[in-house]
Design a protein around this motif. Structure first.
Motif, PDB file in Angstrom:
ATOM      1  N   GLY A  74       4.008 -12.404 -18.678  1.00  0.00           N
ATOM      2  CA  GLY A  74       5.157 -13.807 -18.627  1.00  0.00           C
ATOM      3  C   GLY A  74       4.851 -14.778 -19.620  1.00  0.00           C
ATOM      4  O   GLY A  74       5.292 -15.118 -20.147  1.00  0.00           O
ATOM      5  N   LEU A  75       4.435 -15.333 -18.564  1.00  0.00           N
ATOM      6  CA  LEU A  75       3.612 -16.766 -19.626  1.00  0.00           C
ATOM      7  C   LEU A  75       2.998 -16.097 -20.791  1.00  0.00           C
ATOM      8  O   LEU A  75       2.934 -17.151 -21.599  1.00  0.00           O
ATOM      9  CB  LEU A  75       2.576 -17.440 -18.666  1.00  0.00           C
ATOM     10  CG  LEU A  75       1.659 -18.411 -18.469  1.00  0.00           C
ATOM     11  CD1 LEU A  75       1.450 -19.641 -17.692  1.00  0.00           C
ATOM     12  CD2 LEU A  75       0.879 -18.876 -20.083  1.00  0.00           C
ATOM     13  N   PHE A  76       2.009 -15.279 -20.692  1.00  0.00           N
ATOM     14  CA  PHE A  76       1.548 -15.468 -22.102  1.00  0.00           C
ATOM     15  C   PHE A  76       2.542 -15.196 -22.774  1.00  0.00           C
ATOM     16  O   PHE A  76       3.048 -15.500 -24.418  1.00  0.00           O
ATOM     17  CB  PHE A  76       0.417 -14.558 -22.133  1.00  0.00           C
ATOM     18  CG  PHE A  76      -0.352 -13.772 -23.791  1.00  0.00           C
ATOM     19  CD1 PHE A  76      -1.158 -14.059 -23.831  1.00  0.00           C
ATOM     20  CD2 PHE A  76       0.524 -12.268 -24.142  1.00  0.00           C
ATOM     21  CE1 PHE A  76      -1.747 -13.753 -25.249  1.00  0.00           C
ATOM     22  CE2 PHE A  76      -0.056 -12.356 -25.188  1.00  0.00           C
ATOM     23  CZ  PHE A  76      -1.016 -12.870 -25.996  1.00  0.00           C
ATOM     24  N   ASP A  77       3.780 -14.053 -23.094  1.00  0.00           N
ATOM     25  CA  ASP A  77       4.986 -13.426 -23.274  1.00  0.00           C
ATOM     26  C   ASP A  77       5.174 -14.865 -24.080  1.00  0.00           C
ATOM     27  O   ASP A  77       6.414 -14.535 -25.852  1.00  0.00           O
ATOM     28  CB  ASP A  77       5.989 -12.755 -23.270  1.00  0.00           C
ATOM     29  CG  ASP A  77       4.689 -11.350 -23.061  1.00  0.00           C
ATOM     30  OD1 ASP A  77       3.936 -10.806 -23.779  1.00  0.00           O
ATOM     31  OD2 ASP A  77       5.433  -9.834 -21.980  1.00  0.00           O
ATOM     32  N   GLU A  78       5.821 -15.724 -23.671  1.00  0.00           N
ATOM     33  CA  GLU A  78       6.610 -16.938 -23.396  1.00  0.00           C
ATOM     34  C   GLU A  78       5.955 -18.305 -25.377  1.00  0.00           C
ATOM     35  O   GLU A  78       5.884 -18.226 -25.530  1.00  0.00           O
ATOM     36  CB  GLU A  78       6.806 -17.119 -22.248  1.00  0.00           C
ATOM     37  CG  GLU A  78       7.413 -18.939 -22.654  1.00  0.00           C
ATOM     38  CD  GLU A  78       8.604 -18.481 -23.817  1.00  0.00           C
ATOM     39  OE1 GLU A  78       9.579 -20.294 -24.096  1.00  0.00           O
ATOM     40  OE2 GLU A  78       9.491 -18.056 -22.682  1.00  0.00           O
ATOM     41  N   ALA A  79       4.272 -18.005 -24.411  1.00  0.00           N
ATOM     42  CA  ALA A  79       3.452 -18.422 -25.503  1.00  0.00           C
ATOM     43  C   ALA A  79       3.619 -17.982 -26.932  1.00  0.00           C
ATOM     44  O   ALA A  79       3.636 -18.282 -27.882  1.00  0.00           O
ATOM     45  CB  ALA A  79       2.659 -18.325 -25.480  1.00  0.00           C
ATOM     46  N   VAL A  80       3.305 -16.490 -26.777  1.00  0.00           N
ATOM     47  CA  VAL A  80       3.585 -15.425 -28.318  1.00  0.00           C
ATOM     48  C   VAL A  80       4.870 -15.970 -28.769  1.00  0.00           C
ATOM     49  O   VAL A  80       4.931 -16.373 -30.095  1.00  0.00           O
ATOM     50  CB  VAL A  80       3.689 -14.209 -27.093  1.00  0.00           C
ATOM     51  CG1 VAL A  80       3.984 -13.273 -29.123  1.00  0.00           C
ATOM     52  CG2 VAL A  80       2.214 -13.932 -27.552  1.00  0.00           C
ATOM     53  N   ARG A  81       6.078 -15.740 -28.049  1.00  0.00           N
ATOM     54  CA  ARG A  81       7.273 -15.998 -28.661  1.00  0.00           C
ATOM     55  C   ARG A  81       8.052 -17.232 -29.109  1.00  0.00           C
ATOM     56  O   ARG A  81       8.548 -17.340 -30.240  1.00  0.00           O
ATOM     57  CB  ARG A  81       8.583 -16.169 -27.535  1.00  0.00           C
ATOM     58  CG  ARG A  81       9.596 -15.707 -27.674  1.00  0.00           C
ATOM     59  CD  ARG A  81      10.464 -15.780 -27.057  1.00  0.00           C
ATOM     60  NE  ARG A  81      10.817 -16.938 -25.858  1.00  0.00           N
ATOM     61  CZ  ARG A  81      10.820 -18.258 -26.779  1.00  0.00           C
ATOM     62  NH1 ARG A  81      11.754 -18.977 -27.679  1.00  0.00           N
ATOM     63  NH2 ARG A  81      11.115 -18.832 -26.175  1.00  0.00           N
ATOM     64  N   ARG A  82       7.687 -18.445 -28.637  1.00  0.00           N
ATOM     65  CA  ARG A  82       7.421 -19.607 -29.119  1.00  0.00           C
ATOM     66  C   ARG A  82       6.497 -19.934 -30.005  1.00  0.00           C
ATOM     67  O   ARG A  82       7.037 -20.885 -31.202  1.00  0.00           O
ATOM     68  CB  ARG A  82       7.236 -20.741 -27.792  1.00  0.00           C
ATOM     69  CG  ARG A  82       7.684 -22.117 -27.782  1.00  0.00           C
ATOM     70  CD  ARG A  82       7.603 -23.398 -26.334  1.00  0.00           C
ATOM     71  NE  ARG A  82       6.123 -22.900 -26.299  1.00  0.00           N
ATOM     72  CZ  ARG A  82       5.201 -22.284 -25.077  1.00  0.00           C
ATOM     73  NH1 ARG A  82       6.309 -21.653 -24.387  1.00  0.00           N
ATOM     74  NH2 ARG A  82       4.425 -22.288 -24.913  1.00  0.00           N
ATOM     75  N   ASN A  83       5.528 -19.551 -30.588  1.00  0.00           N
ATOM     76  CA  ASN A  83       4.228 -19.062 -31.312  1.00  0.00           C
ATOM     77  C   ASN A  83       4.987 -18.349 -32.851  1.00  0.00           C
ATOM     78  O   ASN A  83       4.173 -18.617 -33.625  1.00  0.00           O
ATOM     79  CB  ASN A  83       3.168 -19.667 -31.275  1.00  0.00           C
ATOM     80  CG  ASN A  83       2.614 -20.577 -30.401  1.00  0.00           C
ATOM     81  OD1 ASN A  83       2.949 -22.062 -31.104  1.00  0.00           O
ATOM     82  ND2 ASN A  83       2.974 -20.845 -28.890  1.00  0.00           N
ATOM     83  N   GLY A  84       5.980 -17.524 -32.659  1.00  0.00           N
ATOM     84  CA  GLY A  84       5.944 -16.651 -33.679  1.00  0.00           C
ATOM     85  C   GLY A  84       5.145 -15.737 -33.941  1.00  0.00           C
ATOM     86  O   GLY A  84       4.615 -15.216 -35.212  1.00  0.00           O
ATOM     87  N   LEU A  85       4.196 -14.940 -32.276  1.00  0.00           N
ATOM     88  CA  LEU A  85       2.942 -14.510 -32.815  1.00  0.00           C
ATOM     89  C   LEU A  85       3.718 -12.884 -32.114  1.00  0.00           C
ATOM     90  O   LEU A  85       2.830 -11.945 -31.939  1.00  0.00           O
ATOM     91  CB  LEU A  85       1.756 -14.453 -31.609  1.00  0.00           C
ATOM     92  CG  LEU A  85       1.344 -15.850 -32.574  1.00  0.00           C
ATOM     93  CD1 LEU A  85       0.349 -17.205 -31.327  1.00  0.00           C
ATOM     94  CD2 LEU A  85       0.610 -15.926 -33.304  1.00  0.00           C
ATOM     95  N   SER A  86       4.898 -12.754 -31.849  1.00  0.00           N
ATOM     96  CA  SER A  86       4.737 -11.302 -31.691  1.00  0.00           C
ATOM     97  C   SER A  86       4.862  -9.781 -32.200  1.00  0.00           C
ATOM     98  O   SER A  86       4.501  -8.766 -31.555  1.00  0.00           O
ATOM     99  CB  SER A  86       6.677 -10.829 -31.578  1.00  0.00           C
ATOM    100  OG  SER A  86       7.217 -11.931 -30.337  1.00  0.00           O
ATOM    101  N   GLY A  87       4.348 -10.300 -33.549  1.00  0.00           N
ATOM    102  CA  GLY A  87       3.861  -9.091 -34.381  1.00  0.00           C
ATOM    103  C   GLY A  87       2.174  -8.586 -34.126  1.00  0.00           C
ATOM    104  O   GLY A  87       1.670  -7.758 -35.095  1.00  0.00           O
ATOM    105  N   ARG A  88       1.428 -10.257 -33.468  1.00  0.00           N
ATOM    106  CA  ARG A  88       0.220 -10.541 -34.632  1.00  0.00           C
ATOM    107  C   ARG A  88      -0.290 -10.853 -32.331  1.00  0.00           C
ATOM    108  O   ARG A  88      -1.248 -11.450 -33.025  1.00  0.00           O
ATOM    109  CB  ARG A  88      -0.372 -11.628 -35.296  1.00  0.00           C
ATOM    110  CG  ARG A  88       0.479 -11.285 -36.439  1.00  0.00           C
ATOM    111  CD  ARG A  88      -0.280 -12.642 -37.249  1.00  0.00           C
ATOM    112  NE  ARG A  88       0.895 -13.140 -37.129  1.00  0.00           N
ATOM    113  CZ  ARG A  88       0.739 -14.360 -37.093  1.00  0.00           C
ATOM    114  NH1 ARG A  88      -0.769 -15.563 -36.600  1.00  0.00           N
ATOM    115  NH2 ARG A  88       1.587 -15.831 -37.365  1.00  0.00           N
ATOM    116  N   SER A  89      -0.059 -10.426 -31.396  1.00  0.00           N
ATOM    117  CA  SER A  89      -0.326 -10.189 -29.927  1.00  0.00           C
ATOM    118  C   SER A  89      -0.845  -8.900 -29.159  1.00  0.00           C
ATOM    119  O   SER A  89      -0.005  -8.125 -29.537  1.00  0.00           O
ATOM    120  CB  SER A  89       0.120 -11.195 -29.900  1.00  0.00           C
ATOM    121  OG  SER A  89       2.009 -11.075 -29.115  1.00  0.00           O
ATOM    122  N   GLU A  90      -1.229  -9.208 -27.982  1.00  0.00           N
ATOM    123  CA  GLU A  90      -1.152  -7.953 -27.971  1.00  0.00           C
ATOM    124  C   GLU A  90      -1.633  -8.601 -26.397  1.00  0.00           C
ATOM    125  O   GLU A  90      -2.516  -9.671 -25.795  1.00  0.00           O
ATOM    126  CB  GLU A  90      -2.879  -6.510 -28.788  1.00  0.00           C
ATOM    127  CG  GLU A  90      -3.051  -5.631 -27.301  1.00  0.00           C
ATOM    128  CD  GLU A  90      -4.028  -5.201 -28.155  1.00  0.00           C
ATOM    129  OE1 GLU A  90      -5.209  -4.473 -27.227  1.00  0.00           O
ATOM    130  OE2 GLU A  90      -4.975  -5.623 -29.176  1.00  0.00           O
TER     131      GLU A  90
END
Length: 279
Positions: A74-90
């Protein structure tokens, strides 16, 4: 080489959120893919004791581990969402030895982002060890301090230079970050004289090389026996408000550093800003 594939170690410590946030900002700055790695670990238990643990306790342990992994995700997903990295994360959650797993997965990335080891941690709980990763992974590592916040990273960079192979490797690995910096300072501490040393103008050669890439490079050197060389670097970091140190790791064996002391070991223990290391 560009930074296009980053790996950040996510854990259960308070420092993890700042580390992940820094990694996400770095991924955005370099248009990179970001992988979050969480490692499920166990406190080592002798086999004769483990055999006596009731099944209900094992199930409770598994439920706790699952909840902790989900919290980290959840911590990682929040940082990904906040920085617009949803399509470039795993996201990866694996069980095993933290250093070994990080090293293996880190070999398929351009940079491994890991935390400084907090000496106040539970000693029986394994964590990824930067001093081992820098040898085992074959990739540069960015070590983030366990204390502090780092809203910028790589704008004002101090390069610890001793003309060694390891230092040259670190500078080469850091080039994509240096290209986005605003100020670069090459610092030689207690430079060695002679043909195999740093010459009459310590740091001038590497500063000249970097100046052919960037136009904001300075060179400095300090000779002192009054204080620890690592403290000299950290004092320069504070005086110049640097937000990143780049340095080679382990120019001599870890055993000799343990016995005699050394810059790598000192910086891993006392760093105040992120440190990019290569061996």
């Amino acid at each position: 080489m560009a930074l296009k594939d980053l790996l950040v170690v996510v854990d259960d410590t308070a420092a993890s959120a700042e580390r992940v946030a820094l990694a996400a900002r770095l991924a955005v700055a370099h248009d990179a893919h970001l992988t979050g790695l969480y490692i499920i670990t166990h406190t080592p238990i002798p086999a004769f004791i483990e055999a006596e643990i009731p099944e209900s306790v094992r199930l409770q342990q598994q439920a706790t581990e699952k909840a902790m992994a989900e919290k980290a995700a959840g911590l990682f997903d929040e940082a990904v969402r906040r920085n617009g990295l949803s399509g470039r994360s795993e996201w990866r959650a694996l069980a095993g030895d933290p250093t070994q797993i990080t090293a293996v997965h880190g070999r398929y990335s351009d940079l491994i982002i890991v935390g400084q080891v907090n000496p106040a941690r539970v000693p029986d709980l394994p964590v990824p060890l930067p001093e081992d990763l820098v040898f085992d992974a074959g990739r540069p590592i960015l070590v983030v301090p366990y204390a502090g916040t780092f809203p910028t990273m790589g704008e004002r960079v101090l390069i610890g230079w001793n003309a060694s192979r390891e230092a040259a490797r670190a500078v080469g690995d850091a080039m994509p970050i240096l290209a986005k910096s605003k100020r670069l300072t090459v610092m030689a501490v207690n430079p060695a004289p002679g043909a195999n040393g740093l010459g009459d103008e310590p740091g001038a050669d590497i500063a000249r090389h970097l100046a052919r890439h960037f136009n904001h490079v300075e060179a400095a050197h300090i000779s002192t026996r009054a204080i620890e060389p690592g403290d000299t670097i950290l004092n320069a970091v504070a005086d110049d408000s640097c937000d990143l140190v780049v340095m080679g790791a382990y120019g001599r064996s870890r055993l000799r550093e343990l016995v005699l002391g050394g810059m790598t070991r000192y910086m891993l223990q006392h760093m105040t800003v992120p440190v990019l290391m290569s061996h």
